[in-house]
Design a protein around this motif. Structure first.
Motif, PDB file in Angstrom:
ATOM      1  N   VAL A  44     -29.829 -13.577 -31.788  1.00 56.83           N
ATOM      2  CA  VAL A  44     -29.885 -12.394 -30.919  1.00 56.83           C
ATOM      3  C   VAL A  44     -30.172 -11.121 -31.708  1.00 56.83           C
ATOM      4  CG1 VAL A  44     -28.385 -13.398 -29.158  1.00 56.83           C
ATOM      5  CG2 VAL A  44     -27.377 -12.144 -31.084  1.00 56.83           C
ATOM      6  N   GLN A  45     -30.078 -11.188 -33.026  1.00 54.75           N
ATOM      7  CA  GLN A  45     -30.341 -10.012 -33.838  1.00 54.75           C
ATOM      8  C   GLN A  45     -30.958 -10.434 -35.163  1.00 54.75           C
ATOM      9  OE1 GLN A  45     -29.857  -6.475 -33.262  1.00 54.75           O
ATOM     10  NE2 GLN A  45     -31.238  -6.610 -35.018  1.00 54.75           N
ATOM     11  N   GLN A  46     -32.206 -10.025 -35.365  1.00 55.46           N
ATOM     12  CA  GLN A  46     -32.878 -10.307 -36.618  1.00 55.46           C
ATOM     13  C   GLN A  46     -32.334  -9.387 -37.720  1.00 55.46           C
ATOM     14  OE1 GLN A  46     -35.341 -12.524 -37.474  1.00 55.46           O
ATOM     15  NE2 GLN A  46     -35.326 -13.498 -35.446  1.00 55.46           N
ATOM     16  N   ALA A  47     -32.378  -9.853 -38.963  1.00 51.84           N
ATOM     17  CA  ALA A  47     -31.974  -9.031 -40.109  1.00 51.84           C
ATOM     18  C   ALA A  47     -33.159  -8.195 -40.574  1.00 51.84           C
ATOM     19  CB  ALA A  47     -31.476  -9.919 -41.242  1.00 51.84           C
ATOM     20  N   TYR A  48     -32.895  -6.931 -40.858  1.00 57.12           N
ATOM     21  CA  TYR A  48     -33.937  -6.022 -41.339  1.00 57.12           C
ATOM     22  C   TYR A  48     -33.554  -5.521 -42.731  1.00 57.12           C
ATOM     23  CZ  TYR A  48     -35.465  -6.063 -36.487  1.00 57.12           C
ATOM     24  OH  TYR A  48     -35.902  -6.465 -35.243  1.00 57.12           O
ATOM     25  N   ALA A  49     -34.574  -5.157 -43.490  1.00 52.13           N
ATOM     26  CA  ALA A  49     -34.330  -4.686 -44.860  1.00 52.13           C
ATOM     27  C   ALA A  49     -33.512  -3.396 -44.826  1.00 52.13           C
ATOM     28  CB  ALA A  49     -35.649  -4.459 -45.585  1.00 52.13           C
ATOM     29  N   SER A  91     -33.040  -9.577 -46.318  1.00 49.37           N
ATOM     30  CA  SER A  91     -33.311  -9.775 -44.887  1.00 49.37           C
ATOM     31  C   SER A  91     -34.001 -11.108 -44.645  1.00 49.37           C
ATOM     32  CB  SER A  91     -34.155  -8.618 -44.350  1.00 49.37           C
ATOM     33  OG  SER A  91     -35.426  -8.580 -44.993  1.00 49.37           O
ATOM     34  N   SER A  92     -34.910 -11.502 -45.508  1.00 49.17           N
ATOM     35  CA  SER A  92     -35.615 -12.775 -45.347  1.00 49.17           C
ATOM     36  C   SER A  92     -34.644 -13.948 -45.443  1.00 49.17           C
ATOM     37  CB  SER A  92     -36.713 -12.917 -46.408  1.00 49.17           C
ATOM     38  OG  SER A  92     -37.679 -11.898 -46.284  1.00 49.17           O
ATOM     39  N   ILE A  93     -33.748 -13.899 -46.406  1.00 47.79           N
ATOM     40  CA  ILE A  93     -32.768 -14.981 -46.569  1.00 47.79           C
ATOM     41  C   ILE A  93     -31.842 -15.032 -45.364  1.00 47.79           C
ATOM     42  CG2 ILE A  93     -30.838 -15.800 -47.962  1.00 47.79           C
ATOM     43  CD1 ILE A  93     -32.231 -14.655 -50.415  1.00 47.79           C
ATOM     44  N   ALA A  94     -31.389 -13.869 -44.896  1.00 46.32           N
ATOM     45  CA  ALA A  94     -30.477 -13.830 -43.753  1.00 46.32           C
ATOM     46  C   ALA A  94     -31.121 -14.443 -42.517  1.00 46.32           C
ATOM     47  CB  ALA A  94     -30.039 -12.393 -43.471  1.00 46.32           C
ATOM     48  N   ASN A  95     -32.371 -14.115 -42.277  1.00 48.26           N
ATOM     49  CA  ASN A  95     -33.072 -14.670 -41.114  1.00 48.26           C
ATOM     50  C   ASN A  95     -33.289 -16.175 -41.277  1.00 48.26           C
ATOM     51  OD1 ASN A  95     -33.301 -12.270 -39.665  1.00 48.26           O
ATOM     52  ND2 ASN A  95     -35.127 -11.650 -40.823  1.00 48.26           N
ATOM     53  N   SER A  96     -33.636 -16.597 -42.492  1.00 53.59           N
ATOM     54  CA  SER A  96     -33.868 -18.012 -42.727  1.00 53.59           C
ATOM     55  C   SER A  96     -32.587 -18.823 -42.596  1.00 53.59           C
ATOM     56  CB  SER A  96     -34.478 -18.216 -44.116  1.00 53.59           C
ATOM     57  OG  SER A  96     -34.744 -19.577 -44.359  1.00 53.59           O
ATOM     58  N   VAL A  97     -31.481 -18.290 -43.111  1.00 57.38           N
ATOM     59  CA  VAL A  97     -30.195 -18.977 -42.994  1.00 57.38           C
ATOM     60  C   VAL A  97     -29.809 -19.098 -41.522  1.00 57.38           C
ATOM     61  CG1 VAL A  97     -27.722 -18.818 -43.469  1.00 57.38           C
ATOM     62  CG2 VAL A  97     -29.361 -18.332 -45.275  1.00 57.38           C
ATOM     63  N   LEU A 104     -20.020 -14.934 -31.218  1.00 57.22           N
ATOM     64  CA  LEU A 104     -21.070 -14.504 -32.129  1.00 57.22           C
ATOM     65  C   LEU A 104     -20.807 -15.012 -33.538  1.00 57.22           C
ATOM     66  CD1 LEU A 104     -21.450 -10.800 -30.932  1.00 57.22           C
ATOM     67  CD2 LEU A 104     -22.966 -12.720 -30.406  1.00 57.22           C
ATOM     68  N   VAL A 105     -21.892 -15.252 -34.246  1.00 59.22           N
ATOM     69  CA  VAL A 105     -21.822 -15.630 -35.656  1.00 59.22           C
ATOM     70  C   VAL A 105     -22.703 -14.671 -36.444  1.00 59.22           C
ATOM     71  CG1 VAL A 105     -22.216 -17.425 -37.365  1.00 59.22           C
ATOM     72  CG2 VAL A 105     -21.470 -18.058 -35.060  1.00 59.22           C
ATOM     73  N   ASP A 106     -22.089 -13.944 -37.373  1.00 60.18           N
ATOM     74  CA  ASP A 106     -22.823 -12.984 -38.198  1.00 60.18           C
ATOM     75  C   ASP A 106     -23.139 -13.613 -39.545  1.00 60.18           C
ATOM     76  OD1 ASP A 106     -22.658 -11.094 -36.209  1.00 60.18           O
ATOM     77  OD2 ASP A 106     -20.848 -10.149 -37.021  1.00 60.18           O
ATOM     78  N   ILE A 107     -24.407 -13.584 -39.937  1.00 56.62           N
ATOM     79  CA  ILE A 107     -24.849 -14.097 -41.238  1.00 56.62           C
ATOM     80  C   ILE A 107     -25.225 -12.903 -42.107  1.00 56.62           C
ATOM     81  CG2 ILE A 107     -26.430 -15.620 -42.455  1.00 56.62           C
ATOM     82  CD1 ILE A 107     -24.688 -17.081 -40.457  1.00 56.62           C
ATOM     83  N   SER A 108     -24.509 -12.725 -43.217  1.00 51.14           N
ATOM     84  CA  SER A 108     -24.767 -11.607 -44.120  1.00 51.14           C
ATOM     85  C   SER A 108     -25.186 -12.131 -45.481  1.00 51.14           C
ATOM     86  CB  SER A 108     -23.518 -10.726 -44.277  1.00 51.14           C
ATOM     87  OG  SER A 108     -23.140 -10.156 -43.028  1.00 51.14           O
ATOM     88  N   VAL A 109     -26.186 -11.467 -46.054  1.00 45.74           N
ATOM     89  CA  VAL A 109     -26.709 -11.878 -47.358  1.00 45.74           C
ATOM     90  C   VAL A 109     -26.760 -10.668 -48.276  1.00 45.74           C
ATOM     91  CG1 VAL A 109     -28.683 -12.810 -48.597  1.00 45.74           C
ATOM     92  CG2 VAL A 109     -28.045 -13.766 -46.380  1.00 45.74           C
ATOM     93  N   ASN A 110     -26.227 -10.805 -49.493  1.00 46.77           N
ATOM     94  CA  ASN A 110     -26.289  -9.759 -50.515  1.00 46.77           C
ATOM     95  C   ASN A 110     -27.341 -10.134 -51.553  1.00 46.77           C
ATOM     96  OD1 ASN A 110     -24.176  -8.220 -49.410  1.00 46.77           O
ATOM     97  ND2 ASN A 110     -22.639  -9.453 -50.476  1.00 46.77           N
ATOM     98  N   ASP A 111     -28.208  -9.165 -51.848  1.00 48.50           N
ATOM     99  CA  ASP A 111     -29.262  -9.429 -52.826  1.00 48.50           C
ATOM    100  C   ASP A 111     -29.748  -8.099 -53.399  1.00 48.50           C
ATOM    101  OD1 ASP A 111     -31.132 -11.936 -53.588  1.00 48.50           O
ATOM    102  OD2 ASP A 111     -32.322 -10.082 -53.606  1.00 48.50           O
ATOM    103  N   PRO A 112     -30.146  -8.068 -54.677  1.00 48.27           N
ATOM    104  CA  PRO A 112     -30.664  -6.821 -55.252  1.00 48.27           C
ATOM    105  C   PRO A 112     -31.936  -6.328 -54.578  1.00 48.27           C
ATOM    106  CG  PRO A 112     -30.038  -8.361 -56.990  1.00 48.27           C
ATOM    107  CD  PRO A 112     -30.007  -9.116 -55.709  1.00 48.27           C
ATOM    108  N   ASP A 113     -32.685  -7.238 -53.940  1.00 52.31           N
ATOM    109  CA  ASP A 113     -33.929  -6.875 -53.252  1.00 52.31           C
ATOM    110  C   ASP A 113     -33.654  -6.793 -51.754  1.00 52.31           C
ATOM    111  OD1 ASP A 113     -36.429  -6.605 -52.134  1.00 52.31           O
ATOM    112  OD2 ASP A 113     -37.366  -8.170 -53.349  1.00 52.31           O
TER     113      ASP A 113
END
Length: 492
Positions: A180-185, A145-151, A131-140
């Motif tokens: 296998v797992q979409q990012a949610y807000a 979640s949008s950036i994480a899914n796009s990445v 598995l590869v986990d993509i995590s994104v930190n953002d004030p919004d």
């Protein structure tokens, strides 16, 4: 040297040492804790909340046999797994490259650069998984979640994209990434973690407060409490005198203020001294000394002698501190003729010894210094005088020079009299006290007890019953301080 001595010499630190240091410097410890908590709160509540959204991909091996419709053998599957394990280690760095992030910026219309976006994007491979986990930190949170899914999507494309060779042959990537797992807000921020930060700040503040208090205690060169003295001198504390102007008068407090708290402190010391004195020759001769000057040994000597006289005992107070006579000044009597004249046979005991306050209270001032004090006090005549007065009086109090000035007290105590060591809280130097303790230990002299001077006056306990009065010869005025346990006790 045994373990107890090591602790006493400062080579070991116990929980009790830490507790005493904090109790002694509690204000310092509390201030340190407050400073740490204020800093943690300022850091926590001034930070912009960050939200973390995570998407997840699964890496699988696309064998050449599977691509052609044939079944894969075990050897090919094993080599495929090894290949994925080697490739998946590069993905955390791959997600930060321009080839992955620039399409994300373009797709979402982000007003940022690849370098700035890379600071908020992380990728990880959980141990033992594909598995590869993509995590994104953002004030919004939505944008996170949008950036994480796009990445995730652009990483998938980058890894699984088809490549053509120079000859035009189609090369298909053996690795297949599937989201296998979409990012949610996220509903709550991931940082700052207020509860964790405050808990950590509290723990750090408490530990740092203890450390600062202990260091401050180590750097303090003077004794501040009884345990500082008893850690060096193995003797019981027989009494404590509070820091009060009543002791600075020209007469002992038992005479000037017989019903005062200070008078009771002296009486308590007298009683304790009476109990600990052994039944041996010359044990009724009490040599009073201190480590250094200004520790209140003379004040204690004159007051202790007065307390014995008040009790009906026949007492002789000798000022043997001929280098700096103080007894006559403390009692307001003439001190020009005294011990130095009596030992050299220039005057008789009748002329040198004065009666003070009561018929059973006699005082022998130091007199003028006419010869080397050490030779005078170590003479046979001095030893004979001590033996003579020990048989003529119930108690003999000898006020001697501080140990750091001369070892006269040790010389007297070595011959049989008992040594009472006075320590001035906030005055006695720890280093000098250790030197005194070492000298007494070398000479095999065990003090009969310790007397603490300049202690803080204790406040009366609630619910207790106390009665103290001050009585002066001028006006006979009395003051009463009464504390009663309860209204019920009043009625009883």
């Amino acid at each position: 040297m045994d373990e107890a001595e090591q602790v006493q010499d400062g080579n070991g630190v116990t929980i009790l040492d830490l507790f005493n240091a904090v109790r002694k410097h509690v204000i310092t410890a509390v201030v340190t804790l407050v400073i740490v908590m204020v800093a943690i709160c300022a850091y926590t509540f001034t930070r912009t909340p960050q939200y973390t959204a995570t998407s997840e991909l699964l890496a699988t091996y696309r064998s050449s046999a599977a691509a052609s419709g044939a079944s894969s053998n075990a050897s090919e599957l094993s080599s495929g797994a090894n290949y994925i394990n080697s490739q998946i280690q590069t993905y955390p760095q791959l997600v930060k490259t321009e080839s992955v992030l620039q399409p994300v910026i373009d797709d979402l219309g982000l007003d940022t650069t690849v370098k700035e976006l890379a600071e908020g994007v992380t990728a990880s491979n959980p141990d033992g998984t594909m598995l590869v986990d993509i995590s994104v930190n953002d004030p919004d949170p939505k944008q996170a979640s949008s950036i994480a899914n796009s990445v995730a999507e652009n990483l998938r494309k980058q890894v699984t994209s088809t490549i053509y060779s120079d000859e035009g042959d189609k090369i298909i990537s053996p690795v297949n990434l599937t989201v296998v797992q979409q990012a949610y807000a996220p509903a709550s921020p991931s940082s700052p973690n207020v509860k964790l930060n405050l808990a950590a700040g509290l723990a750090v503040g408490v530990i740092l407060g203890i450390v600062v208090a202990f260091i401050k205690d180590l750097l303090d060169t003077r004794v501040r409490r009884d345990s500082d003295v008893t850690a060096v001198i193995d003797a019981p504390v027989l009494g404590s005198l509070s820091r009060n102007e009543a002791y600075a008068g020209t007469s002992p407090v038992i005479i000037s203020r017989p019903a005062s708290r200070e008078a009771e402190e002296i009486r308590r010391l007298r009683t304790n001294v009476m109990f600990v004195l052994p039944d041996e020759p010359l044990s009724n001769v009490i040599v009073v000394t201190s480590t250094g000057p200004s520790e209140g040994k003379t004040t204690l000597s004159v007051n202790l002698a007065t307390a014995f006289a008040e009790n009906g005992s026949k007492v002789l107070l000798i000022d043997a501190d001929v280098r700096n006579p103080s007894v006559s000044k403390a009692l307001g009597i003439e001190g020009a003729v005294g011990l130095t004249h009596l030992i050299t046979n220039r005057v008789s005991s009748h002329d040198a010894i004065q009666r003070y306050w009561k018929p059973n209270f006699h005082v022998l001032p130091a007199g003028k210094q006419t010869m080397n004090p050490s030779i005078l006090l170590n003479s046979r005549a001095m030893k004979a005088l001590v033996e003579q007065v020990s048989g003529a009086y119930d108690y003999v109090i000898i006020d001697t020079a501080p140990m750091q000035v001369a070892n006269d007290a040790a010389v007297f105590a070595k011959e049989g009299p008992e040594l009472l060591l006075v320590a001035g809280l906030g005055v006695t130097e720890k280093k000098l006290l250790r030197q005194t303790g070492h000298e007494l230990s070398t000479l095999s002299i065990d003090p009969v007890g310790l007397a603490m001077n300049y202690g803080e006056t204790e406040k009366p306990q609630k619910g207790g019953y106390y009665y103290y009065g001050d009585e002066s010869d001028d006006n006979g005025r009395k003051r009463q301080i009464q504390h009663k346990k309860s209204e019920k006790m009043k009625k009883d």
